[in-house]
Design a protein around this motif. Structure first.
Motif, short mmCIF file in Angstrom:
data_model
loop_
_atom_site.label_atom_id
_atom_site.label_comp_id
_atom_site.label_asym_id
_atom_site.label_seq_id
_atom_site.Cartn_x
_atom_site.Cartn_y
_atom_site.Cartn_z
N ASP A 176 -10.86 -9.65 -7.86
CA ASP A 176 -9.88 -10.68 -7.45
C ASP A 176 -9.68 -11.73 -8.53
O ASP A 176 -9.27 -12.87 -8.25
CB ASP A 176 -10.34 -11.33 -6.14
N TYR A 177 -9.96 -11.35 -9.76
CA TYR A 177 -9.91 -12.29 -10.89
C TYR A 177 -8.53 -12.92 -11.05
O TYR A 177 -8.43 -14.12 -11.32
CB TYR A 177 -10.31 -11.54 -12.16
N VAL A 178 -7.48 -12.14 -10.89
CA VAL A 178 -6.12 -12.66 -11.07
C VAL A 178 -5.86 -13.81 -10.09
O VAL A 178 -5.39 -14.89 -10.49
CB VAL A 178 -5.05 -11.55 -10.90
N ALA A 179 -6.18 -13.60 -8.82
CA ALA A 179 -5.97 -14.65 -7.81
C ALA A 179 -6.81 -15.89 -8.13
O ALA A 179 -6.35 -17.02 -7.96
CB ALA A 179 -6.32 -14.13 -6.42
N HIS A 180 -8.03 -15.67 -8.61
CA HIS A 180 -8.91 -16.79 -8.91
C HIS A 180 -8.40 -17.63 -10.08
O HIS A 180 -8.44 -18.86 -10.04
CB HIS A 180 -10.33 -16.29 -9.17
N VAL A 181 -7.89 -16.96 -11.12
CA VAL A 181 -7.32 -17.69 -12.26
C VAL A 181 -6.02 -18.37 -11.87
O VAL A 181 -5.79 -19.56 -12.17
CB VAL A 181 -7.09 -16.75 -13.47
N MET A 182 -5.15 -17.64 -11.16
CA MET A 182 -3.84 -18.19 -10.80
C MET A 182 -3.95 -19.36 -9.83
O MET A 182 -3.08 -20.22 -9.79
CB MET A 182 -2.96 -17.09 -10.21
N ARG A 183 -5.04 -19.41 -9.07
CA ARG A 183 -5.28 -20.55 -8.17
C ARG A 183 -5.33 -21.84 -9.00
O ARG A 183 -4.67 -22.83 -8.67
CB ARG A 183 -6.60 -20.33 -7.43
N TYR A 184 -6.09 -21.81 -10.11
CA TYR A 184 -6.17 -23.00 -10.98
C TYR A 184 -4.82 -23.28 -11.65
O TYR A 184 -4.37 -24.42 -11.71
CB TYR A 184 -7.24 -22.80 -12.06
N TYR A 185 -4.19 -22.22 -12.11
CA TYR A 185 -2.91 -22.36 -12.82
C TYR A 185 -1.84 -22.97 -11.91
O TYR A 185 -1.18 -23.94 -12.26
CB TYR A 185 -2.47 -20.99 -13.33
N ASN A 186 -1.69 -22.40 -10.72
CA ASN A 186 -0.65 -22.88 -9.79
C ASN A 186 -0.94 -24.26 -9.24
O ASN A 186 -0.04 -25.09 -9.10
CB ASN A 186 -0.47 -21.88 -8.64
N ASN A 187 -2.21 -24.54 -8.93
CA ASN A 187 -2.55 -25.85 -8.39
C ASN A 187 -2.37 -26.94 -9.44
O ASN A 187 -1.97 -28.06 -9.11
CB ASN A 187 -3.99 -25.85 -7.87
N GLU A 188 -2.66 -26.60 -10.70
CA GLU A 188 -2.44 -27.57 -11.77
C GLU A 188 -0.95 -27.89 -11.91
O GLU A 188 -0.56 -29.05 -12.09
CB GLU A 188 -2.99 -27.02 -13.09
N LYS A 189 -0.11 -26.85 -11.79
CA LYS A 189 1.34 -27.06 -11.84
C LYS A 189 1.80 -27.94 -10.70
O LYS A 189 2.61 -28.85 -10.87
CB LYS A 189 2.06 -25.71 -11.78
N GLN A 190 1.26 -27.69 -9.49
CA GLN A 190 1.61 -28.50 -8.32
C GLN A 190 1.16 -29.95 -8.51
O GLN A 190 1.88 -30.89 -8.16
CB GLN A 190 0.98 -27.92 -7.06
N LYS A 191 -0.02 -30.13 -9.06
CA LYS A 191 -0.54 -31.47 -9.28
C LYS A 191 0.37 -32.25 -10.25
O LYS A 191 0.69 -33.42 -10.03
CB LYS A 191 -1.96 -31.38 -9.85
N ARG A 192 0.79 -31.57 -11.32
CA ARG A 192 1.68 -32.22 -12.29
C ARG A 192 3.01 -32.57 -11.66
O ARG A 192 3.57 -33.64 -11.91
CB ARG A 192 1.91 -31.29 -13.48
N ALA A 193 3.54 -31.65 -10.85
CA ALA A 193 4.83 -31.90 -10.19
C ALA A 193 4.73 -33.09 -9.23
O ALA A 193 5.62 -33.93 -9.18
CB ALA A 193 5.29 -30.65 -9.44
#
Length: 199
Positions: A176-193
């Motif tokens: 489930d590595y993809v989901a685990h990495v993308m969780r950080y990536y997407n949440n960081e984008k949301q935080k910036r937005a």
């Protein structure tokens, strides 16, 4: 009597509602798919330890022609070490060395980015396949090509099971590595937005 019954019904309804809210919050905190609740996910964004490496990550990614993936590489570093290890990208094994044998964060970042670039090339620039190959090894990209050519979590689990059996290990990598990495990536984008909207 009716008033007492109504009180009991209202109290029960309130208790059920509170239980559902608590259950939602707890499941949101621990679900890898919890990107829709950014305010609950402040621990699932890029931390200051990894952010400190951004200039190096950005510079090396540019050298390898993958500067568009800088934020994704930051998310890989977050998943791999949270910036707490010298081998920030956990890239020692990609050089054929034992785990955590890279001596400096800069060497780790360079080795990790070089390996991610190789994974992208082997994956025909499919970021999901490249991410999972970063975790499993480049042979996973070949496995996917031999099994329909398209990355899926199901294929990742099948591959992990197969490799674990072959090597007689209890488990192999993180399917489930993809989901685990993308969780950080997407949440960081949301935080910036969110930060931009509140300026």
């Amino acid at each position: 009597m009716i008033r007492q019954t109504l009180k009991i019904i209202l109290s029960s309804s309130l208790l059920i509602a509170i239980s559902f809210v608590l259950l939602y919050i707890v499941s949101s905190l621990y679900s890898p798919q919890a990107d829709h609740v950014p305010l609950l996910n402040d621990k699932r964004v890029i931390n200051d330890d990894v952010k400190a490496y951004r200039p190096t990550i950005s510079k090396v990614a540019k050298e390898y022609g993958i500067s568009d993936y800088t934020d994704l590489i930051m998310a890989i570093a977050m998943q791999e070490s949270k910036g707490k290890a010298v081998d920030v990208m956990q890239a020692s094994e990609s050089l054929g060395k034992p785990r955590n044998s890279i001596a400096t964060p800069e060497k780790s970042i360079r080795a990790g980015i070089q390996y991610f670039k190789r994974a992208l090339n082997r994956s025909d620039n499919d970021p999901s396949l490249a991410l999972q190959s970063y975790n499993f090894g480049l042979g996973f990209a070949d496995y996917v090509k031999a099994h329909g050519g398209k990355f899926s979590v199901q294929l990742a689990h099948h591959y992990a099971d197969q490799k674990a059996r072959e090597l007689q290990w209890s488990s192999y990598g993180d399917p489930d590595y993809v989901a685990h990495v993308m969780r950080y990536y997407n949440n960081e984008k949301q935080k910036r937005a969110l930060a931009k909207n509140t300026e």
